[in-house]
Write a protein that holds these residues in place. Structure first.
Motif, PDB file in Angstrom:
ATOM      1  N   LYS A 374      -3.247 -19.688-113.314  1.00 14.68           N
ATOM      2  CA  LYS A 374      -2.703 -21.047-113.319  1.00 14.68           C
ATOM      3  C   LYS A 374      -2.361 -21.544-114.724  1.00 14.68           C
ATOM      4  O   LYS A 374      -1.513 -22.421-114.884  1.00 14.68           O
ATOM      5  CB  LYS A 374      -3.668 -22.001-112.629  1.00 14.68           C
ATOM      6  N   GLN A 377       1.831 -20.138-117.213  1.00 16.22           N
ATOM      7  CA  GLN A 377       2.990 -20.656-116.492  1.00 16.22           C
ATOM      8  C   GLN A 377       4.202 -19.726-116.573  1.00 16.22           C
ATOM      9  O   GLN A 377       5.080 -19.766-115.713  1.00 16.22           O
ATOM     10  CB  GLN A 377       3.363 -22.037-117.046  1.00 16.22           C
ATOM     11  N   ARG A 402       2.025 -19.756-106.847  1.00 17.79           N
ATOM     12  CA  ARG A 402       2.401 -18.858-107.942  1.00 17.79           C
ATOM     13  C   ARG A 402       2.955 -17.523-107.456  1.00 17.79           C
ATOM     14  O   ARG A 402       3.600 -16.813-108.214  1.00 17.79           O
ATOM     15  CB  ARG A 402       1.178 -18.586-108.832  1.00 17.79           C
TER      16      ARG A 402
END
Length: 463
Positions: A374, A377, A402
């Protein structure tokens, strides 16, 4: 708790995040100790998922007990039936997160140590979330979020008999200790903190007999509520690619037309079909699988080998279509990413994870992978997967943020038939011939060879 598990200011905010955000239904199930709450919830879940697209998750009040220091408190005098024994803030936080469409972590509470275990359990947001327990209606914040409240009414003497049998047989306690706890804590708590909420319930059902009529009524009501809420999913974040071998169970999904995954009736978005040299082999495997002729380890081995080869071909096509090159791609072992010390390489933009199978309730580890990434990015996540069932793929499409691409060679329509054709019992994991280590090794070798530009033509040993 992580920053993602923040408490919303109002339950109404749950509906404002996305035009495809489902109107999730929170159901409270309560009643006295040993009234039959857990049995009722499991029966409802089995029936509601039997022939519908409605999914259901069960949360137990017991998961949110506060930790007890046995060195300072006499555990025999501790009242687990009192509302103060529950961490209500934590419970509301988890329920709020699930209602907002995000996965959440719930603690595993040990009644041996009276503490939470180190590893939490990841729970996925379902359309129907059931919060069950003797005190499930006690907290006003949680009660206000509920769309439906059920109270199981059962005679005190029947509940006491059930509790004696359960605690003596399953927990190794004496009849004397069970009676002491019942008279000292259980009965008083029921009268003070549980019975008064009978007036808050939308439905009161008997707990002293089989509730086939009640279960049918509840299931039909929840299905109708889910339909009224639209059953629309979140907007598609993950591209899902399947191969020809997905036909192999019950002729599932023979339509090759691209479909929009944001619609509740959609099953897949896009298909990649195999290379010409593989088509005859895949047809042979499909026919034998449907005919129930995969009866030996050798025949299963051949099928799995072809599935492995198919995933490599599909991965390469995915990268080409998304205008990516192998230069910035690295394959990681699932356990390597989940390790505490994991730090991804700085010169890559795509991580590929090899996962042999993702079957029912098998997406929790992938959510842990997303949690690890997380803060990164710039990195995309691709999962290369051999076997999945429909529920697992649906979970991936609804909840992953994601995960950009899922490559899947073999989609299982009916999990029970898939297990039987692979000669597996219902409680066994299908690890025959396609273990995690082996699949990672072969996929990693494929990616490295592609980087070097000297990939061999397709007679390598894949398994």
């Amino acid at each position: 708790m992580s920053d993602e598990l923040m408490i919303p200011k109002s339950p109404l905010q749950f509906r404002k995040n996305s035009e495809y955000e489902p109107q999730r239904i929170l159901v409270g199930v309560t009643g006295g100790s040993a009234a039959g709450k857990t049995t009722l919830c499991e029966t409802i879940k089995r029936e509601i998922q039997y022939d519908s697209d409605v999914d259901m998750t069960i949360l137990s009040c017991d998961s949110f007990y506060k930790e007890v220091d046995k060195t300072k408190i006499d555990i025999t005098q501790y009242n687990f039936d009192h509302p103060d024994s529950i961490d209500w803030d934590y419970a509301f936080q988890v329920i709020s997160t699930l209602l907002s469409g995000k996965p959440s972590k719930i603690p595993n509470y040990s009644f041996v140590t009276y503490k939470r275990e180190d590893e939490d359990q990841i729970v996925l947001p379902a359309q129907v979330i059931v919060f069950e327990g003797i005190l499930s209606l006690y907290d006003e914040r949680i009660r206000n979020c509920m769309s439906y409240k059920i109270f199981i009414h059962c005679d005190d003497d029947i509940r006491l008999c059930r509790r004696i049998l359960r605690d003596v047989q399953e927990r190794g306690r004496s009849v004397q200790s069970v009676l002491f706890q019942y008279s000292q804590f259980v009965k008083r708590s029921f009268e003070n903190f549980i019975s008064p909420f009978m007036s808050q319930a939308d439905l009161i059902i008997p707990g002293h007999r089989s509730n086939h009529v009640s279960v049918a009524f509840i299931v039909n009501h929840l299905k109708n509520m889910a339909k009224q809420n639209g059953l629309l999913r979140e907007k598609l974040n993950t591209q899902l690619y399947f191969g020809d071998i997905l036909y192999s169970v019950d002729g599932f999904m023979r339509n090759r037309t691209s479909m929009d995954f944001t619609k509740y009736y959609s099953n897949y978005k896009q298909l990649f079909f195999p290379e010409e040299q593989l088509k005859n082999e895949l047809l042979y495997i499909t026919q034998n699988f449907l005919g129930g002729k995969l009866t030996t380890k050798k025949s299963i081995y051949k099928m799995v080998k072809l599935c492995f080869k198919q995933t490599y071909i599909m991965l390469e096509k995915c990268l080409v279509q998304n205008k990516q090159t192998f230069d910035q791609v690295k394959c990681y072992h699932l356990n390597e990413i989940l390790a505490k010390e994991f730090i991804p390489d700085k010169n890559i933009n795509t991580i590929v994870v090899a996962v042999p199978y993702i079957l029912r309730n098998g997406t929790q580890k992938l959510h842990q992978v997303e949690e690890k990434l997380k803060q990164q990015q710039q990195i995309q996540l691709i999962v290369v997967n051999v076997f999945s069932d429909i529920k697992a793929v649906t979970d991936i499409n609804w909840t992953f943020k994601r995960l950009k691409i899922l490559v899947n060679a073999f989609l299982v329509g009916r999990l029970d038939k898939f297990r039987s054709l692979l000669l597996l019992q219902q409680d066994q994991e299908p690890d025959i011939m396609f273990q995690q280590d082996r699949f990672y090794k072969k996929l990693n070798e494929f990616i490295k060879k592609k980087k070097l530009g000297n990939i061999k033509n397709e007679d390598d040993e894949f398994c």
